[in-house]
Design a protein around this motif. Structure first.
Motif, PDB file in Angstrom:
ATOM      1  N   LYS A   1       0.801  -1.238   0.000  1.00 17.38           N
ATOM      2  CA  LYS A   1       0.000   0.000   0.000  1.00 17.38           C
ATOM      3  C   LYS A   1       0.829   1.281   0.000  1.00 17.38           C
ATOM      4  CE  LYS A   1      -2.378  -0.306   3.746  1.00 17.38           C
ATOM      5  NZ  LYS A   1      -1.849  -1.516   4.372  1.00 17.38           N
TER       6      LYS A   1
ATOM      7  N   THR B   1      -3.104   7.011   6.470  1.00 18.62           N
ATOM      8  CA  THR B   1      -4.004   7.033   7.633  1.00 18.62           C
ATOM      9  C   THR B   1      -3.570   6.045   8.715  1.00 18.62           C
ATOM     10  OG1 THR B   1      -5.581   5.416   6.741  1.00 18.62           O
ATOM     11  CG2 THR B   1      -5.955   7.739   6.196  1.00 18.62           C
ATOM     12  N   GLY B   2      -2.796   5.029   8.341  1.00 16.76           N
ATOM     13  CA  GLY B   2      -2.247   4.112   9.345  1.00 16.76           C
ATOM     14  C   GLY B   2      -1.333   4.887  10.298  1.00 16.76           C
TER      15      GLY B   2
ATOM     16  N   ARG C   1      -1.227   5.250  14.385  1.00 12.49           N
ATOM     17  CA  ARG C   1       0.035   5.050  15.100  1.00 12.49           C
ATOM     18  C   ARG C   1       0.353   6.270  15.973  1.00 12.49           C
ATOM     19  NH1 ARG C   1       3.400   0.936  13.218  1.00 12.49           N
ATOM     20  NH2 ARG C   1       2.418  -0.322  11.598  1.00 12.49           N
TER      21      ARG C   1
ATOM     22  N   SER D   1      -3.439  -1.842  16.953  1.00  7.86           N
ATOM     23  CA  SER D   1      -4.719  -2.465  16.558  1.00  7.86           C
ATOM     24  C   SER D   1      -5.828  -2.176  17.566  1.00  7.86           C
ATOM     25  CB  SER D   1      -4.574  -3.978  16.414  1.00  7.86           C
ATOM     26  OG  SER D   1      -3.855  -4.274  15.256  1.00  7.86           O
TER      27      SER D   1
ATOM     28  N   ARG E   1     -11.766   6.170  15.846  1.00  8.36           N
ATOM     29  CA  ARG E   1     -12.043   6.053  14.408  1.00  8.36           C
ATOM     30  C   ARG E   1     -12.859   7.247  13.914  1.00  8.36           C
ATOM     31  NH1 ARG E   1      -9.889   1.611  12.542  1.00  8.36           N
ATOM     32  NH2 ARG E   1     -10.444   2.328  10.471  1.00  8.36           N
TER      33      ARG E   1
ATOM     34  N   ILE F   1     -10.736   3.096   3.751  1.00  4.08           N
ATOM     35  CA  ILE F   1     -10.865   4.348   2.992  1.00  4.08           C
ATOM     36  C   ILE F   1     -11.957   4.231   1.920  1.00  4.08           C
ATOM     37  CG2 ILE F   1      -9.610   6.114   1.649  1.00  4.08           C
ATOM     38  CD1 ILE F   1      -8.731   5.670   4.649  1.00  4.08           C
TER      39      ILE F   1
ATOM     40  N   ARG G   1       7.694  -7.015   5.021  1.00  3.80           N
ATOM     41  CA  ARG G   1       7.750  -6.317   6.309  1.00  3.80           C
ATOM     42  C   ARG G   1       9.056  -6.598   7.047  1.00  3.80           C
ATOM     43  NH1 ARG G   1       3.445  -3.060   8.804  1.00  3.80           N
ATOM     44  NH2 ARG G   1       3.152  -1.816   6.937  1.00  3.80           N
TER      45      ARG G   1
ATOM     46  N   ASP H   1      -7.638  -6.693  12.705  1.00  4.83           N
ATOM     47  CA  ASP H   1      -8.178  -5.671  11.790  1.00  4.83           C
ATOM     48  C   ASP H   1      -9.432  -6.172  11.080  1.00  4.83           C
ATOM     49  OD1 ASP H   1      -6.096  -3.993  12.487  1.00  4.83           O
ATOM     50  OD2 ASP H   1      -4.884  -4.442  10.720  1.00  4.83           O
TER      51      ASP H   1
ATOM     52  N   ARG I   1     -12.566  -6.656  13.990  1.00  2.34           N
ATOM     53  CA  ARG I   1     -13.085  -5.608  14.881  1.00  2.34           C
ATOM     54  C   ARG I   1     -14.481  -5.179  14.428  1.00  2.34           C
ATOM     55  NH1 ARG I   1      -8.961  -1.743  12.460  1.00  2.34           N
ATOM     56  NH2 ARG I   1     -10.092  -0.977  10.674  1.00  2.34           N
TER      57      ARG I   1
HETATM   58  O1   DC Z   1      -0.940   0.515   7.724  1.00  5.56           O
HETATM   59  P1   DC Z   1      -0.375   0.471   9.147  1.00  5.56           P
HETATM   60  O2   DC Z   1       0.294  -0.820   9.501  1.00  5.56           O
HETATM   61  O3   DC Z   1       0.506   1.653   9.444  1.00  5.56           O
HETATM   62  O4   DC Z   1      -1.678   0.599  10.082  1.00  5.56           O
HETATM   63  C1   DC Z   1      -1.563   0.644  11.473  1.00  5.56           C
HETATM   64  C2   DC Z   1      -2.805   0.099  12.139  1.00  5.56           C
HETATM   65  O5   DC Z   1      -3.902   0.966  11.960  1.00  5.56           O
HETATM   66  C3   DC Z   1      -3.256  -1.285  11.657  1.00  5.56           C
HETATM   67  O6   DC Z   1      -3.529  -2.099  12.793  1.00  5.56           O
HETATM   68  C4   DC Z   1      -4.538  -1.034  10.918  1.00  5.56           C
HETATM   69  C5   DC Z   1      -5.019   0.296  11.458  1.00  5.56           C
HETATM   70  N1   DC Z   1      -5.651   1.128  10.434  1.00  5.56           N
HETATM   71  C6   DC Z   1      -7.017   1.197  10.435  1.00  5.56           C
HETATM   72  O7   DC Z   1      -7.666   0.542  11.240  1.00  5.56           O
HETATM   73  N2   DC Z   1      -7.643   2.010   9.536  1.00  5.56           N
HETATM   74  C7   DC Z   1      -6.949   2.722   8.653  1.00  5.56           C
HETATM   75  N3   DC Z   1      -7.591   3.513   7.787  1.00  5.56           N
HETATM   76  C8   DC Z   1      -5.532   2.640   8.638  1.00  5.56           C
HETATM   77  C9   DC Z   1      -4.917   1.814   9.544  1.00  5.56           C
END
Ligand code: DC
Length: 211
Positions: free
Chosen positions: A14, A32-33, A37, A93, A102, A126, A151, A174, A177
């Motif tokens: 991504k 947005t992750g 974080r 998470s 959120r 998204i 990763r 993820d 939830r």
């Molecule tokens: O993409 P990442 O690994 O940086 O995302 C970090 C955490 O945030 C992962 O557990 C999923 C969550 N996340 C989410 O729930 N919604 C989003 N739009 C982006 C990330």
């Protein structure tokens, strides 16, 4: 206003693809992750247990974050390294499953897109929740082994096995939830990136945008 949504699990490519696509299209890019974080980092820095949903919900509106292409600051403190570290990666998470968090992040993401005149926005929800009317909703996927391999190359202090276990755990959280789980939007353009280069993926998405 052009909005391109890029969703998918960890290690699906991504970030790399979204960044390259944003350059190609001349749009800004939002990770947005990184926002989830940053919330996790802010909670830890204040001595709050990230799993304490009520307390995290109470402070989330006060967190000031600036996420750039190279760096991130939280409440004025550089958090670039920490938000990618093991501690935040383990706790993120649970923070991302907090409905109040959120709602606040979605509000900020929509505000960001409005003030940037569109953008390439990368995350998990998204296309399904934040921008259901995006011009194109891309869902990137890849074999679990390929994702763990990618990763573990990014995080040099962790071996493949540790990363594979962590990715599997995060995928499960993820996807299960209650609020906005990671799902493939019904009208998403799904690309399996397992054996494709970044250039090939961007070209495939660019073609889908032209169609
Ligand atoms: O993409 P990442 O690994 O940086 O995302 C970090 C955490 O945030 C992962 O557990 C999923 C969550 N996340 C989410 O729930 N919604 C989003 N739009 C982006 C990330």
């Amino acid at each position: 206003m052009r909005i391109i949504a890029i969703d998918g699990p960890a290690g699906s490519g991504k970030s790399t693809v979204a960044r390259a696509l944003a350059v190609y299209l001349g749009l800004d890019y939002l990770d947005t992750g990184a926002m989830y974080r940053c919330v996790t980092f802010a909670a830890m820095r204040r001595g709050i247990d990230p799993a304490d949903a009520d307390v995290v919900a109470r402070i989330v509106g006060d967190i000031v974050m600036e996420i750039g292409l190279q760096a991130a600051t939280v409440d004025g403190v550089d958090a670039t390294i920490e938000i990618r570290g093991t501690e935040v990666s383990r706790a993120v998470s649970v923070v991302a499953s907090n409905p109040v968090v959120r709602a606040e992040m979605v509000r900020r993401q929509r505000e960001w897109v409005g003030s940037h005149g569109g953008g390439v926005v990368e995350g998990r929800d998204i296309g399904s929740v934040v921008f259901p009317d995006a011009e194109l909703k891309v869902y990137l996927t890849a074999d679990p082994e390929v994702r763990a391999e990618r990763r573990s190359k990014e995080v040099s202090d962790l071996d493949y096995e540790t990363v594979a276990v962590d990715i599997a755990r995060r995928d499960a959280l993820d996807q299960s939830r209650e609020t906005s789980p990671l799902v493939v939007a019904g009208d998403a353009f799904v690309v399996d990136t397992s054996s494709l280069s970044v250039e090939e993926i961007v070209a495939i998405i660019a073609r889908a945008l032209d169609d």
